[in-house]
Every structure is written in structure tokens, then in C-alpha cells.
Write a protein that holds these residues in place. Structure first.
Motif, mmCIF file in Angstrom:
data_model
loop_
_atom_site.group_PDB
_atom_site.id
_atom_site.type_symbol
_atom_site.label_atom_id
_atom_site.label_comp_id
_atom_site.label_asym_id
_atom_site.label_seq_id
_atom_site.Cartn_x
_atom_site.Cartn_y
_atom_site.Cartn_z
ATOM 1 N N LEU A 314 44.047 38.237 15.191
ATOM 2 C CA LEU A 314 42.948 38.360 16.323
ATOM 3 C C LEU A 314 43.276 38.874 17.486
ATOM 4 C CD1 LEU A 314 40.795 35.024 15.433
ATOM 5 C CD2 LEU A 314 40.415 37.354 14.418
ATOM 6 N N PRO A 315 44.243 38.472 18.256
ATOM 7 C CA PRO A 315 44.464 39.206 19.395
ATOM 8 C C PRO A 315 45.003 40.739 19.513
ATOM 9 C CG PRO A 315 45.798 37.050 19.142
ATOM 10 C CD PRO A 315 45.148 37.448 17.906
ATOM 11 N N VAL A 316 45.398 41.250 18.090
ATOM 12 C CA VAL A 316 45.752 42.680 18.117
ATOM 13 C C VAL A 316 44.378 43.379 17.940
ATOM 14 C CG1 VAL A 316 46.825 44.204 16.795
ATOM 15 C CG2 VAL A 316 47.746 41.974 17.141
ATOM 16 N N LEU A 317 43.313 42.657 17.160
ATOM 17 C CA LEU A 317 42.172 43.153 16.700
ATOM 18 C C LEU A 317 41.114 43.474 17.998
ATOM 19 C CD1 LEU A 317 41.085 41.507 13.298
ATOM 20 C CD2 LEU A 317 41.469 44.077 13.812
ATOM 21 N N SER A 318 41.263 42.344 18.907
ATOM 22 C CA SER A 318 40.469 42.515 20.261
ATOM 23 C C SER A 318 41.152 43.947 20.967
ATOM 24 C CB SER A 318 40.904 41.421 21.141
ATOM 25 O OG SER A 318 42.284 41.277 21.682
ATOM 26 N N THR A 319 42.051 44.276 20.851
ATOM 27 C CA THR A 319 42.427 45.561 21.691
ATOM 28 C C THR A 319 42.420 46.851 20.834
ATOM 29 O OG1 THR A 319 44.762 45.019 21.356
ATOM 30 C CG2 THR A 319 43.666 44.229 23.451
ATOM 31 N N HIS A 320 42.364 46.691 19.628
ATOM 32 C CA HIS A 320 42.373 47.805 18.479
ATOM 33 C C HIS A 320 41.330 47.856 17.642
ATOM 34 C CE1 HIS A 320 46.573 47.448 20.060
ATOM 35 N NE2 HIS A 320 46.609 48.724 19.786
ATOM 36 N N ARG A 321 40.247 48.244 18.007
ATOM 37 C CA ARG A 321 39.060 48.305 17.220
ATOM 38 C C ARG A 321 38.876 49.096 16.247
ATOM 39 N NH1 ARG A 321 35.079 46.016 20.714
ATOM 40 N NH2 ARG A 321 36.020 44.651 22.027
ATOM 41 N N GLU A 322 39.985 50.073 16.073
ATOM 42 C CA GLU A 322 39.917 51.069 14.965
ATOM 43 C C GLU A 322 40.742 50.245 13.677
ATOM 44 O OE1 GLU A 322 43.997 51.404 16.695
ATOM 45 O OE2 GLU A 322 41.786 51.114 17.377
ATOM 46 N N GLY A 323 41.294 49.164 13.891
ATOM 47 C CA GLY A 323 41.891 48.533 12.808
ATOM 48 C C GLY A 323 43.685 48.385 12.946
ATOM 49 N N ILE A 324 43.818 47.426 11.870
ATOM 50 C CA ILE A 324 45.367 47.356 11.761
ATOM 51 C C ILE A 324 45.788 47.719 10.565
ATOM 52 C CG2 ILE A 324 47.217 45.789 12.329
ATOM 53 C CD1 ILE A 324 45.370 43.902 13.495
ATOM 54 N N ALA A 325 46.926 48.575 10.607
ATOM 55 C CA ALA A 325 47.406 49.017 9.117
ATOM 56 C C ALA A 325 48.398 47.926 8.528
ATOM 57 C CB ALA A 325 48.364 50.320 9.119
ATOM 58 N N LEU A 333 49.081 48.946 2.319
ATOM 59 C CA LEU A 333 47.863 48.445 1.624
ATOM 60 C C LEU A 333 46.708 48.644 1.921
ATOM 61 C CD1 LEU A 333 49.807 44.815 0.952
ATOM 62 C CD2 LEU A 333 49.998 46.810 -0.280
ATOM 63 N N GLY A 334 46.575 48.968 3.023
ATOM 64 C CA GLY A 334 45.074 49.326 3.768
ATOM 65 C C GLY A 334 44.918 48.996 5.011
ATOM 66 N N VAL A 335 43.659 48.566 5.514
ATOM 67 C CA VAL A 335 43.204 48.432 6.962
ATOM 68 C C VAL A 335 42.507 47.089 7.210
ATOM 69 C CG1 VAL A 335 42.004 49.147 8.990
ATOM 70 C CG2 VAL A 335 43.210 50.910 7.419
ATOM 71 N N VAL A 336 42.745 46.378 8.133
ATOM 72 C CA VAL A 336 41.940 45.040 8.542
ATOM 73 C C VAL A 336 41.289 45.506 9.570
ATOM 74 C CG1 VAL A 336 42.086 42.732 9.395
ATOM 75 C CG2 VAL A 336 43.574 43.283 7.682
ATOM 76 N N THR A 337 40.102 45.286 9.576
ATOM 77 C CA THR A 337 39.331 45.388 10.956
ATOM 78 C C THR A 337 38.393 44.088 11.226
ATOM 79 O OG1 THR A 337 37.146 45.913 9.775
ATOM 80 C CG2 THR A 337 38.691 47.853 10.252
ATOM 81 N N ALA A 338 37.838 44.074 12.426
ATOM 82 C CA ALA A 338 37.341 43.117 12.698
ATOM 83 C C ALA A 338 36.069 42.720 11.898
ATOM 84 C CB ALA A 338 36.531 43.172 14.355
ATOM 85 N N ALA A 339 35.185 43.787 11.433
ATOM 86 C CA ALA A 339 34.031 43.491 10.377
ATOM 87 C C ALA A 339 34.631 42.980 9.157
ATOM 88 C CB ALA A 339 33.767 44.809 9.961
ATOM 89 N N SER A 340 35.664 43.289 8.655
ATOM 90 C CA SER A 340 36.380 42.870 7.325
ATOM 91 C C SER A 340 36.812 41.165 7.593
ATOM 92 C CB SER A 340 37.697 43.676 6.800
ATOM 93 O OG SER A 340 38.666 43.389 7.720
ATOM 94 N N VAL A 341 37.301 40.850 8.749
ATOM 95 C CA VAL A 341 37.655 39.760 9.004
ATOM 96 C C VAL A 341 36.295 38.753 8.901
ATOM 97 C CG1 VAL A 341 38.646 37.930 10.845
ATOM 98 C CG2 VAL A 341 39.668 39.955 10.262
ATOM 99 N N ILE A 342 35.478 39.166 9.914
ATOM 100 C CA ILE A 342 33.920 38.364 9.947
ATOM 101 C C ILE A 342 33.323 38.212 8.525
ATOM 102 C CG2 ILE A 342 31.648 38.496 10.795
ATOM 103 C CD1 ILE A 342 32.948 39.987 13.454
ATOM 104 N N SER A 343 33.382 39.407 7.723
ATOM 105 C CA SER A 343 33.025 39.339 6.411
ATOM 106 C C SER A 343 33.551 38.184 5.503
ATOM 107 C CB SER A 343 32.934 40.698 5.636
ATOM 108 O OG SER A 343 32.610 40.492 4.548
ATOM 109 N N ALA A 344 34.890 38.010 5.737
ATOM 110 C CA ALA A 344 35.616 37.194 4.761
ATOM 111 C C ALA A 344 35.387 35.640 5.317
ATOM 112 C CB ALA A 344 37.245 37.350 4.899
ATOM 113 N N LEU A 345 35.146 35.404 6.666
ATOM 114 C CA LEU A 345 34.899 34.066 7.236
ATOM 115 C C LEU A 345 33.688 33.753 6.860
ATOM 116 C CD1 LEU A 345 36.618 34.455 10.727
ATOM 117 C CD2 LEU A 345 37.333 33.258 8.709
ATOM 118 N N ALA A 346 32.747 34.552 6.893
ATOM 119 C CA ALA A 346 31.235 34.395 6.433
ATOM 120 C C ALA A 346 31.275 33.915 4.940
ATOM 121 C CB ALA A 346 30.351 35.503 6.744
ATOM 122 N N HIS A 347 31.723 34.744 4.217
ATOM 123 C CA HIS A 347 31.898 34.465 2.744
ATOM 124 C C HIS A 347 32.524 32.993 2.387
ATOM 125 C CE1 HIS A 347 32.179 34.721 -1.564
ATOM 126 N NE2 HIS A 347 33.628 34.428 -1.508
#
Length: 366
Positions: A314-325, A333-347
């Protein structure tokens, strides 16, 4: 971050169809019925006959270098399992193998040798000798082994440094805090250099802050020594911090075995779900669980290991909106974004509500 054990590693300890029955004659049950397959029905029949199956058909492996946590409510059988594994309590039926050797077939003399050289045990009560100082308390089991003084002193000095007790060597137990006393107990167990380590709620008597510090020390020790460990706790957050895999018990029986994430994301039943429902999902979900399949890795993206928890991302995502490899063994393996985190938590939140609704009693009919 803890280094997880390799589940493909050989089993250091193998437990098969373990039973411990109190009261009455247990042998006839096993001669006639235990192989029938329905352990629950057999346990109920034993209880109806006045027997107490404290452990009923328990099977699991502990891999080399693994922290295997056993959890359950009071009376679920978890401590009895550990005492059966070490033969502090004699099992009524089953098989326990350490490095493929049959522990239940060992003589008393052989067991003493195994406990002195291969097994370490730490319990909630510290069990320190009040008339010995820290150094001599830790050295005591090595003296029983007959270890020469130079080697004994070298081992004691090494584990004192490992558990952070430098400068307290001459102190007596009454002069130590609870956390320091528990460190002495852990150091005394480690000094024998056990291959297999049993810890039965070793931190439960400590204040929360000291307990957290002891968990940190424990993980530091494990990352250094890579012991095979059976750890009992009633605290799921503690288990979440330290476990490679977990076993949940109820009424002497195994309900579910798996990683902490397995138990939280796919509980076997409502009993397991209740254990895990208050756990923050950001501590459980890994980067590999929240990948955004629609995004591609860009060269400027920061990189993290795929086993990193969402909480640490989360701290890294707060300053790297484009995502984390996300990487594993040098492979993207792919990219994690703030949106993908929110989607998983909502599920997960939706799944949690569904479980609650399923468990809720039906309103009375008018």
C-alpha cells in the motif's frame, strides 16, 4: 518478511491417524473399527461408552524448515497432540515418524537420547531453575548431555547473543522481566541444537508489546536457523505472522490444514470462518492474489516479490499510481494496481457478508 518453507521438502515429522483416548479400554475400538474410515462416528461412539477421545484420527506432516501452527479452542486437543508427538503422553493408536523412524516404537532410553539431541520444547510456563543464573540455566541441558565445558560455553554464548540477552548472563530469573525469562527458555531449548522444535503457546503469558517483540525475535531466529517447528497458539493474528501452514482442530479432530491464506479465503466450514473473520485481509492477500491481468509491466515500474503482502504494497502504491511489477525468481508475473487491490478487497467483503448471512439464524415465523 518471513521466508516460507518449501512444501515439496521431505517431511521431518509425519503423524498418521493419531488417537489419544482417556478412560476405558481403547484397544478394542482400534482392533475392530478405526480402519472403517468414519473417525467422527467412532469418536462419538467412544464418548457414548464413557471414553474421552482427546485426539481423534489426526494426520499431518511437518516439512523440513517449516513452521506448522496448530490452533483450536480450549479442549480441542492441540496440546495433547504435541505431547503425543514427543511421547510425554503415550498415544492410544497411530503412527509418528521423525526422519522416517518410528517414534512410538522407541524404548525409554532411546527417547531420552532423542529428546536431548533432536527435540526442543518450550511451554507457556518458563520452567527456569531459580537458583541458577541465565548462563547456567541455558547450559543445564548441555551438562546433562555431557558436553565438554569449552563447547558448552561456546554454544551458550552463541544462543545468548541470538536471543538478545547479552549482559544478563549473571542475572537470576527473579531479576528478569517476563519477556526476558521467556528468552532464557527459548535459548535453553536452542542450545541443544534440536532438529524439531515444539512450542506450546510460548508467548501467551506475555504483555502484548513484549509478545510482539518475542514474535519478531522468534522469526529472526527461524530465518537464521531454519528449524522444523510445531507451534501452538490460540491467537490467529500470531499464527498469521509466523505460520507457513496451519491446522485447525475441534473436538480432537482436524477440521482444515492449509496456509493462512487458504484458511481465510476458503474456510472448510463456519468454525474455521469464525476463527478468521476478524483478520484484516491486507495482511493475508499476497501480491500474486491481486494482479491486474489487463496491465502490462513497464520498465519504470518499481518491482516487488510476488509473495509481498498487500499491507506492505500500500505505501508503494500511494506514490506509484501506474502500478507495481510483481516478480518471482526473476520472472515477471504481472502488475498490481490500486484498483486491483480494491477489487480483491471488495470481493472478500462480499464473501464475508454471504458467510454471515448463511450463519445467521432464521427469524421466527409469525
Amino acid at each position: 518478511m518471513q521466508t516460507r518453507s518449501d512444501e515439496s521438502a521431505p517431511a521431518k515429522l509425519a503423524c498418521r491417524h493419531l488417537w489419544k483416548v482417556y478412560r476405558g479400554e481403547a484397544a478394542p475400538y482400534f482392533e475392530r473399527e478405526v480402519s472403517a474410515g468414519d473417525a467422527g462416528a467412532l469418536a462419538r461412539r467412544m464418548r457414548a461408552d464413557g471414553a474421552i477421545p482427546a485426539v481423534a484420527d489426526v494426520t499431518f506432516d511437518v516439512h523440513v524448515g517449516e513452521i506448522f501452527v496448530i490452533m483450536g479452542l480450549s479442549g480441542s486437543g492441540k496440546s495433547t497432540v504435541v505431547r503425543c508427538l514427543s511421547r510425554l503422553v503415550e498415544p492410544s493408536h497411530g503412527e509418528v515418524r521423525l526422519d522416517r523412524e518410528d517414534l512410538l516404537g522407541k524404548s525409554d532410553r532411546e527417547l531420552i537420547d532423542i529428546r536431548r539431541h533432536k527435540m526442543g520444547m518450550v511451554f507457556q510456563s518458563f520452567g527456569l531453575l531459580p537458583h541458577l543464573n541465565v548462563f547456567d540455566n541455558i547450559a543445564f541441558p548441555l551438562s546433562l548431555q555431557g558436553l565438554p565445558a569449552p563447547e558448552r560455553n561456546e554454544r551458550v554464548s552463541r544462543v545468548i547473543q541470538l536471543v538478545g540477552l547479552e549482559g544478563r548472563e549473571a542475572s537470576f530469573p527473579r531479576q528478569l522481566s517476563g519477556g526476558q525469562q521467556q528468552r532464557v527458555g527459548i535459548a535453553r531449548s536452542l542450545a541443544a541444537e534440536p532438529e524439531l522444535w515444539f512450542l506450546d503457546e510460548p508467548f501467551s503469558a506475555l504483555d502484548p508489546l513484549i509478545r510482539r517483540q518475542m514474535q519478531d525475535e522468534f522469526l529472526h531466529i527461524q530465518n537464521t536457523l531454519k528449524k522444523s517447528i510445531v507451534f501452538i497458539t490460540h491467537d490467529f493474528l500470531e499464527a498469521l505472522r509466523i505460520a507457513d501452514r496451519m491446522m485447525i482442530m475441534r473436538d480432537g479432530m482436524v477440521v482444515q490444514v492449509g496456509t493462512p491464506a487458504d484458511l481465510i479465503l476458503s474456510p472448510a466450514d463456519d468454525y474455521v470462518a469464525e476463527f478468521t473473520e476478524d483478520v484484516p485481509m491486507v495482511r493475508v492477500l499476497k501480491a500474486s492474489d491481486v494482479l491486474d491481468s489487463s496491465r502490462t509491466v513497464q520498465p519504470e515500474m518499481p518491482q516487488r516479490d510476488a509473495d509481498t503482502t498487500v499491507e506492505d504494497l500500500l505505501p508503494v502504491l500511494s506514490t506509484h499510481r501506474e502500478g507495481i511489477a510483481m516478480m518471482r525468481d526473476g520472472v515477471s508475473l504481472g502488475v498490481v494496481t490500486a484498483a486491483s487491490v480494491i477489487s480483491a478487497l471488495a470481493h472478500d467483503r462480499h464473501q464475508h457478508r454471504h458467510r454471515q448471512q448463511r450463519r445467521a439464524p432464521e427469524p421466527p415465523r409469525s
